[in-house]
Write a protein that holds these residues in place. Structure first.
Motif, mmCIF file in Angstrom:
data_model
loop_
_atom_site.group_PDB
_atom_site.id
_atom_site.type_symbol
_atom_site.label_atom_id
_atom_site.label_comp_id
_atom_site.label_asym_id
_atom_site.label_seq_id
_atom_site.Cartn_x
_atom_site.Cartn_y
_atom_site.Cartn_z
ATOM 1 N N THR A 65 47.231 29.779 26.743
ATOM 2 C CA THR A 65 47.104 31.223 26.531
ATOM 3 C C THR A 65 48.290 31.955 27.132
ATOM 4 O OG1 THR A 65 44.695 31.006 26.612
ATOM 5 C CG2 THR A 65 45.588 33.212 26.833
ATOM 6 N N SER A 66 48.771 31.462 28.268
ATOM 7 C CA SER A 66 49.937 32.078 28.909
ATOM 8 C C SER A 66 51.180 31.994 28.028
ATOM 9 C CB SER A 66 50.200 31.406 30.259
ATOM 10 O OG SER A 66 51.294 32.008 30.916
ATOM 11 N N VAL A 67 51.325 30.879 27.299
ATOM 12 C CA VAL A 67 52.461 30.751 26.373
ATOM 13 C C VAL A 67 52.456 31.891 25.372
ATOM 14 C CG1 VAL A 67 53.423 29.357 24.513
ATOM 15 C CG2 VAL A 67 52.673 28.247 26.617
ATOM 16 N N PHE A 68 51.295 32.185 24.802
ATOM 17 C CA PHE A 68 51.220 33.242 23.802
ATOM 18 C C PHE A 68 51.307 34.631 24.433
ATOM 19 C CE2 PHE A 68 49.645 29.725 21.325
ATOM 20 C CZ PHE A 68 50.198 29.980 20.077
ATOM 21 N N CYS A 69 50.842 34.771 25.666
ATOM 22 C CA CYS A 69 50.988 36.056 26.352
ATOM 23 C C CYS A 69 52.458 36.358 26.636
ATOM 24 C CB CYS A 69 50.177 36.063 27.645
ATOM 25 S SG CYS A 69 48.407 36.288 27.371
ATOM 26 N N ALA A 111 54.816 44.734 34.977
ATOM 27 C CA ALA A 111 53.787 44.701 33.931
ATOM 28 C C ALA A 111 53.910 43.438 33.087
ATOM 29 C CB ALA A 111 53.904 45.939 33.048
ATOM 30 N N TYR A 112 55.143 42.997 32.832
ATOM 31 C CA TYR A 112 55.347 41.760 32.073
ATOM 32 C C TYR A 112 54.710 40.565 32.785
ATOM 33 C CZ TYR A 112 58.839 44.191 29.179
ATOM 34 O OH TYR A 112 59.480 45.040 28.318
ATOM 35 N N TYR A 113 54.926 40.484 34.095
ATOM 36 C CA TYR A 113 54.345 39.372 34.861
ATOM 37 C C TYR A 113 52.822 39.428 34.841
ATOM 38 C CZ TYR A 113 58.971 38.256 36.709
ATOM 39 O OH TYR A 113 60.283 37.902 36.826
ATOM 40 N N LEU A 114 52.268 40.634 34.916
ATOM 41 C CA LEU A 114 50.816 40.773 34.877
ATOM 42 C C LEU A 114 50.260 40.336 33.523
ATOM 43 C CD1 LEU A 114 50.318 44.187 36.719
ATOM 44 C CD2 LEU A 114 49.792 41.903 37.584
ATOM 45 N N ILE A 115 50.984 40.668 32.446
ATOM 46 C CA ILE A 115 50.542 40.251 31.109
ATOM 47 C C ILE A 115 50.681 38.740 30.959
ATOM 48 C CG2 ILE A 115 51.036 40.398 28.632
ATOM 49 C CD1 ILE A 115 51.939 43.286 29.124
ATOM 50 N N GLY A 116 51.833 38.202 31.356
ATOM 51 C CA GLY A 116 52.106 36.790 31.142
ATOM 52 C C GLY A 116 51.231 35.849 31.952
ATOM 53 N N TRP A 117 50.919 36.233 33.207
ATOM 54 C CA TRP A 117 50.138 35.346 34.074
ATOM 55 C C TRP A 117 48.737 35.884 34.369
ATOM 56 C CZ3 TRP A 117 52.259 30.933 33.876
ATOM 57 C CH2 TRP A 117 53.649 30.763 33.950
ATOM 58 N N GLY A 118 48.580 37.213 34.375
ATOM 59 C CA GLY A 118 47.298 37.802 34.746
ATOM 60 C C GLY A 118 46.282 37.845 33.621
ATOM 61 N N VAL A 119 46.702 38.250 32.417
ATOM 62 C CA VAL A 119 45.783 38.352 31.281
ATOM 63 C C VAL A 119 45.139 36.999 30.957
ATOM 64 C CG1 VAL A 119 45.624 38.836 28.805
ATOM 65 C CG2 VAL A 119 46.860 40.406 30.307
ATOM 66 N N PRO A 120 45.912 35.889 30.890
ATOM 67 C CA PRO A 120 45.262 34.590 30.655
ATOM 68 C C PRO A 120 44.230 34.232 31.716
ATOM 69 C CG PRO A 120 47.622 34.402 30.352
ATOM 70 C CD PRO A 120 47.376 35.746 30.949
ATOM 71 N N LEU A 121 44.509 34.607 32.969
ATOM 72 C CA LEU A 121 43.557 34.315 34.047
ATOM 73 C C LEU A 121 42.247 35.048 33.820
ATOM 74 C CD1 LEU A 121 43.293 32.829 36.772
ATOM 75 C CD2 LEU A 121 44.074 34.936 37.877
ATOM 76 N N VAL A 122 42.333 36.315 33.397
ATOM 77 C CA VAL A 122 41.112 37.095 33.133
ATOM 78 C C VAL A 122 40.342 36.501 31.962
ATOM 79 C CG1 VAL A 122 40.252 39.361 32.416
ATOM 80 C CG2 VAL A 122 42.095 39.206 34.096
ATOM 81 N N LEU A 123 41.067 36.155 30.886
ATOM 82 C CA LEU A 123 40.404 35.586 29.706
ATOM 83 C C LEU A 123 39.693 34.269 30.029
ATOM 84 C CD1 LEU A 123 43.130 36.256 26.976
ATOM 85 C CD2 LEU A 123 40.953 37.440 27.266
#
Length: 238
Positions: free
Chosen positions: A22-26, A53-65
């Motif tokens: 998921t992080s790859v696609f983020c 914000a880029y780091y939060l999207i790339g690593w944080g969003v997959p963690l939440v999902l």
């Protein structure tokens, strides 16, 4: 003994795979957002905040999902055949859904980018957007590649489709190589930065070399001059 026999280990492996894939696609989503800011917004006052914000999207969003998916259906992480999301239960859509959303979003961004680039090429300002075109070219090449690899991944649903699993594993293992080629080695911005670093390094080395030679010459001069004075004094005394 099967590798899937240990339920805890298999669930952990499946969760980690879900997170990293998921992080790859983020990060591909981040690339699309970055292209949009380069082409449309075009201001750099909040550049540092944007990268946070880029780091939060790339690593944080997959963690939440992954955390949400595990909370609702951790039993479907890992099957009897492999340590991955269960296809039969529909848990696979916890990954496929965000993946398709990112691909569609990036396709829209690529369409906007192509339109903006074509307009600016008509206005003969192509030199200012060389780096943007390089990033755009890399994104155009990588999006089909990522979609193609995961198409084979989705087709490998059970042991009868193991052929697709091998293709998926081979192509997925090469993703890092392709990302390096398109986003680093073939990226104009990265190559120009490396060229600047090389010039700066060579200039600094030449400067330090000239300073060393000058210092050595000064020391040798100071050592020679007193001996000449001694000889002159002795001759005058005689």
């Amino acid at each position: 003994m099967k590798q899937t026999s240990n339920e805890i280990v298999c669930t952990t492996v499946a969760a980690l795979l879900h997170y990293f894939f998921t992080s790859v696609f983020c990060w591909m989503l981040v690339e699309g957002i970055h292209l949009y800011f380069q082409l449309v917004v075009v201001f750099k006052k909040a550049l540092r905040r944007r990268f946070v914000a880029y780091y939060l999207i790339g690593w944080g969003v997959p963690l939440v999902l992954v955390a949400i998916s595990l909370g609702f259906g951790h039993a479907y992480y890992g099957t009897d055949d492999n340590c991955w999301l269960s296809v039969q239960s529909g848990m696979i859509f916890a990954f496929v859904g965000p993946m398709l959303a990112v691909i569609i979003f990036n396709l829209v961004i690529l369409g906007i980018a192509l339109r903006v680039i074509s307009r600016r090429l008509v206005n003969k300002t192509e030199d200012k957007h060389k780096n943007i075109r390089s990033s755009l070219k890399a994104a155009i090449l990588l999006l089909p590649l990522l979609g193609m690899t995961w198409l084979f991944g989705l087709l490998s649903v059970d042991r009868h489709t193991i052929f697709f699993e091998y293709i998926f594993a081979i192509l997925n293992s090469l993703q890092g190589f392709f990302i390096f080629i398109f986003y680093c080695w073939r990226n104009t911005e990265v190559r120009s930065q490396l060229a600047r670093k090389k010039i700066t390094f060579l200039t600094a080395r030449e400067h330090s070399g000239s300073v060393t030679i000058g210092s050595t010459f000064g020391v040798m001069t100071n050592r020679v001059m007193p001996s000449r004075q001694t000889v002159t004094i002795s001759v005058n005394h005689c």
